[in-house]
Motif scaffolding. Structure first.
Motif, PDB file in Angstrom:
ATOM      1  N   LEU A  89       0.820  -1.206   0.000  1.00  0.00           N
ATOM      2  CA  LEU A  89       0.000   0.000   0.000  1.00  0.00           C
ATOM      3  C   LEU A  89       0.861   1.266   0.000  1.00  0.00           C
ATOM      4  O   LEU A  89       0.537   2.243  -0.683  1.00  0.00           O
ATOM      5  N   SER A  90       1.956   1.229   0.740  1.00  0.00           N
ATOM      6  CA  SER A  90       2.760   2.450   0.789  1.00  0.00           C
ATOM      7  C   SER A  90       3.432   2.688  -0.569  1.00  0.00           C
ATOM      8  O   SER A  90       3.598   3.829  -0.991  1.00  0.00           O
ATOM      9  N   ARG A  91       3.725   1.592  -1.291  1.00  0.00           N
ATOM     10  CA  ARG A  91       4.262   1.752  -2.639  1.00  0.00           C
ATOM     11  C   ARG A  91       3.237   2.458  -3.534  1.00  0.00           C
ATOM     12  O   ARG A  91       3.561   3.341  -4.319  1.00  0.00           O
ATOM     13  N   LEU A  92       1.968   2.067  -3.358  1.00  0.00           N
ATOM     14  CA  LEU A  92       0.885   2.669  -4.128  1.00  0.00           C
ATOM     15  C   LEU A  92       0.831   4.185  -3.884  1.00  0.00           C
ATOM     16  O   LEU A  92       0.704   4.978  -4.816  1.00  0.00           O
ATOM     17  N   PHE A  93       0.979   4.580  -2.620  1.00  0.00           N
ATOM     18  CA  PHE A  93       0.939   6.007  -2.303  1.00  0.00           C
ATOM     19  C   PHE A  93       2.185   6.728  -2.817  1.00  0.00           C
ATOM     20  O   PHE A  93       2.128   7.899  -3.166  1.00  0.00           O
ATOM     21  N   GLU A  94       3.306   6.010  -2.854  1.00  0.00           N
ATOM     22  CA  GLU A  94       4.529   6.626  -3.374  1.00  0.00           C
ATOM     23  C   GLU A  94       4.452   6.833  -4.878  1.00  0.00           C
ATOM     24  O   GLU A  94       4.744   7.909  -5.390  1.00  0.00           O
ATOM     25  N   ILE A  95       4.056   5.763  -5.592  1.00  0.00           N
ATOM     26  CA  ILE A  95       3.989   5.849  -7.049  1.00  0.00           C
ATOM     27  C   ILE A  95       3.064   6.969  -7.486  1.00  0.00           C
ATOM     28  O   ILE A  95       3.365   7.724  -8.409  1.00  0.00           O
ATOM     29  N   THR A  96       1.933   7.074  -6.805  1.00  0.00           N
ATOM     30  CA  THR A  96       0.944   8.065  -7.215  1.00  0.00           C
ATOM     31  C   THR A  96       1.299   9.481  -6.758  1.00  0.00           C
ATOM     32  O   THR A  96       0.589  10.423  -7.071  1.00  0.00           O
ATOM     33  N   GLY A  97       2.392   9.600  -5.999  1.00  0.00           N
ATOM     34  CA  GLY A  97       2.811  10.915  -5.539  1.00  0.00           C
ATOM     35  C   GLY A  97       1.961  11.433  -4.393  1.00  0.00           C
ATOM     36  O   GLY A  97       2.144  12.553  -3.930  1.00  0.00           O
ATOM     37  N   LEU A  98       1.025  10.608  -3.921  1.00  0.00           N
ATOM     38  CA  LEU A  98       0.104  11.072  -2.879  1.00  0.00           C
ATOM     39  C   LEU A  98       0.779  11.212  -1.520  1.00  0.00           C
ATOM     40  O   LEU A  98       0.333  11.970  -0.678  1.00  0.00           O
ATOM     41  N   ILE A 104       0.891  10.541   5.892  1.00  0.00           N
ATOM     42  CA  ILE A 104       0.889   9.079   5.846  1.00  0.00           C
ATOM     43  C   ILE A 104       1.804   8.471   6.888  1.00  0.00           C
ATOM     44  O   ILE A 104       2.885   8.983   7.154  1.00  0.00           O
ATOM     45  N   GLU A 105       1.349   7.375   7.470  1.00  0.00           N
ATOM     46  CA  GLU A 105       2.171   6.671   8.455  1.00  0.00           C
ATOM     47  C   GLU A 105       2.200   5.193   8.084  1.00  0.00           C
ATOM     48  O   GLU A 105       1.169   4.600   7.799  1.00  0.00           O
ATOM     49  N   LEU A 106       3.383   4.590   8.112  1.00  0.00           N
ATOM     50  CA  LEU A 106       3.487   3.167   7.790  1.00  0.00           C
ATOM     51  C   LEU A 106       3.109   2.335   9.006  1.00  0.00           C
ATOM     52  O   LEU A 106       3.041   2.832  10.124  1.00  0.00           O
ATOM     53  N   LYS A 107       2.878   1.061   8.742  1.00  0.00           N
ATOM     54  CA  LYS A 107       2.672   0.099   9.829  1.00  0.00           C
ATOM     55  C   LYS A 107       3.950   0.068  10.643  1.00  0.00           C
ATOM     56  O   LYS A 107       5.039   0.124  10.085  1.00  0.00           O
ATOM     57  N   GLU A 108       3.817  -0.066  11.969  1.00  0.00           N
ATOM     58  CA  GLU A 108       5.022  -0.040  12.801  1.00  0.00           C
ATOM     59  C   GLU A 108       6.026  -1.097  12.387  1.00  0.00           C
ATOM     60  O   GLU A 108       7.210  -0.826  12.262  1.00  0.00           O
ATOM     61  N   SER A 109       5.542  -2.305  12.142  1.00  0.00           N
ATOM     62  CA  SER A 109       6.454  -3.393  11.773  1.00  0.00           C
ATOM     63  C   SER A 109       7.192  -3.075  10.469  1.00  0.00           C
ATOM     64  O   SER A 109       8.365  -3.390  10.307  1.00  0.00           O
ATOM     65  N   GLU A 110       6.494  -2.411   9.534  1.00  0.00           N
ATOM     66  CA  GLU A 110       7.106  -2.094   8.243  1.00  0.00           C
ATOM     67  C   GLU A 110       8.184  -1.031   8.438  1.00  0.00           C
ATOM     68  O   GLU A 110       9.200  -1.014   7.772  1.00  0.00           O
ATOM     69  N   ASP A 111       7.921  -0.122   9.392  1.00  0.00           N
ATOM     70  CA  ASP A 111       8.879   0.926   9.697  1.00  0.00           C
ATOM     71  C   ASP A 111      10.196   0.338  10.171  1.00  0.00           C
ATOM     72  O   ASP A 111      11.268   0.713   9.734  1.00  0.00           O
TER      73      ASP A 111
END
Lengths: 116, 334
Positions: A89-98, A104-111
């Motif tokens: 999901l965070s890739r989706l927000f990155e690609i779209t420039g959003l 935006i905050e990532l999941k703690e584990s992903e962080d």
């Protein structure tokens, strides 16, 4: 194969309207989310949080709903924060420039993984 | 006509009342289809039953006849609901017809001409998952330059098609203007931002190949990165550029980058219907897509595109979950 159910739970914490979304957000389920969000998006100065930590998958329709919500809330002087994004999901927000305009905050584990 | 049906109904019922056999009951079941064919409402079926019964057994108790009248009243709303349903079915057929027309309009209106630039081999495929395609390809031909816009409209159906015609006419107006990718996206963004509703957005990748310098320049509005295959190193590089989806913010800025294509190099532009393909076992990984591309690296751009499409659609059991679009720009080997 696809779970047609999407649950949206609204909790209020410290005057922030927090929407906890559980399930997959795709063309079939996105209207459910859209309807729930539409009920509050016109509120003046709304502080809202979309908690997507229980969302494994979201397609572009789901993204459209998030952006629509962000636009509507911003236009009414409010603020939207999207939390609990997994890597996909965070890739989706990155690609779209959003990620550059929406808080935006990532999941703690992903962080944690990202800093390793 | 109802008299005839009434007569037949009476005969069938009379037989059943005498025999109470399975066969006669089955004849009755079959006969009920005639009622449906002839559009006889449920309440009328009961009226028919009542008159048939009266002819056969006129001496039944009054309560029986009264109860049948009562039942007729009970069935009237079923009849209305059934007729409503039939009218909905007819309306749906009419909408389907309109959709067919809209699809044809989409095809003709949005037609684009494949570029014919020197030294460039172009291949593409765009397959809708449903009737109307939310992906859109538009080629722009200028002297010594071939450009392509690959767009994915978020929000489907007829509004999406209208949105595409906006892109097309915006782009047609660019023929003599500065058609550098960052500028094109900036212009289209302003058009889209003004005219589209709040939950409709477009992601677009814009690539321009200059046939004199063999340079491919590109910009992206929130779109999937393109892939550049280098024939020298046999490796893929992601062509990513910073930029926001079209239609979100008026003053969005689009970065532009460029890469020089060597002979046999190719650039693959895709929509998320390709990169987000899913099978029963999960997502199809980017590495799988790269190996499909690499397998056909020596073929023509069209053969590469067709191959990736046929393989990925096979992996998904020929049921696309999203619109699928690939465009390939390949520098010819002399």
């Amino acid at each position: 194969m696809q779970d047609m159910n999407l649950q949206v739970e609204l909790l209020e914490k410290n005057s922030v309207q927090c929407f906890k979304v559980v399930g997959e957000i795709d063309a079939y389920t996105a209207p459910v989310l859209k309807e729930r969000l539409a009920a509050v998006e016109k509120v003046e100065g709304l502080h809202a949080e979309l908690d997507l930590s229980e969302v494994d998958y979201m397609d572009s329709t789901g993204l459209g709903v998030c952006v629509g919500f962000y636009k509507a809330v911003s236009n009414n002087g409010g603020h939207v924060k999207i939390t609990g994004l997994n890597r996909r999901l965070s890739r989706l927000f990155e690609i779209t420039g959003l990620n550059e305009i929406i808080d935006i905050e990532l999941k703690e584990s992903e962080d944690d993984n990202a800093t390793l | 006509m109802p008299q005839e049906v009434t007569k037949q109904y009476k005969e069938i019922m009379s037989k059943y009342l005498e025999s109470q056999s399975e066969e006669d009951l089955y004849v009755g079941q079959q006969f009920s289809r005639r009622f449906i064919e002839k559009d006889i409402a449920p309440e009328d079926v009961i009226s028919i039953h009542k008159s048939a019964l009266f002819e056969l057994h006129p001496n039944l108790r009054k309560q029986v006849w009264d109860s049948l009248d009562f039942l007729i009243e009970m069935m009237i709303h079923y009849g209305l609901t059934m007729r409503e349903h039939q009218s909905l079915v007819r309306k749906q057929e009419a909408i389907q017809m309109e959709m067919n027309v809209a699809t044809k309009v989409q095809d003709t209106l949005l037609k684009t001409v494949e570029p014919d630039a020197e030294g460039l081999d172009v291949g593409w495929i765009s397959q809708p998952a449903h009737q109307m395609n939310g992906d859109y390809i538009y080629f722009l031909n200028q002297e010594n330059a071939s450009s392509v816009a690959v767009a994915d409209v978020i929000g489907k159906g007829i509004p999406a098609a209208l949105c595409m015609s906006m892109i097309k006419f915006g782009m047609d107006g660019l023929q003599n203007e500065n058609s550098s990718p960052d500028n094109v996206l900036g212009i289209i963004n302003r058009i889209v931002e003004k005219s589209v509703d709040d939950s409709m957005f477009i992601s677009m990748f814009y690539g321009k190949y200059n046939s004199i310098t063999s340079t491919f320049s590109y910009a992206s509005a929130g779109h999937e990165p393109a892939l550049h295959f280098s024939s020298g190193t046999s490796a893929f590089t992601e062509l990513d550029a910073r930029g926001l989806l079209l239609g979100v913010k008026k003053e969005a800025i689009y970065d532009e980058h460029s890469v020089v294509l060597e002979e046999g190099d190719f650039v693959v532009m895709m929509t998320d219907g390709v990169t987000e393909s899913r099978t029963e076992n999960g997502f199809i990984e980017m590495s799988a897509i790269k190996s499909l591309l690499a397998e056909k690296k020596d073929e023509s751009a069209q053969e590469i595109a067709d191959y990736v499409y046929s393989e990925l659609s096979r992996m998904q059991d020929y049921q696309l979950s999203d619109d699928f679009t690939i465009v390939i720009f390949k520098k010819k080997t002399v």
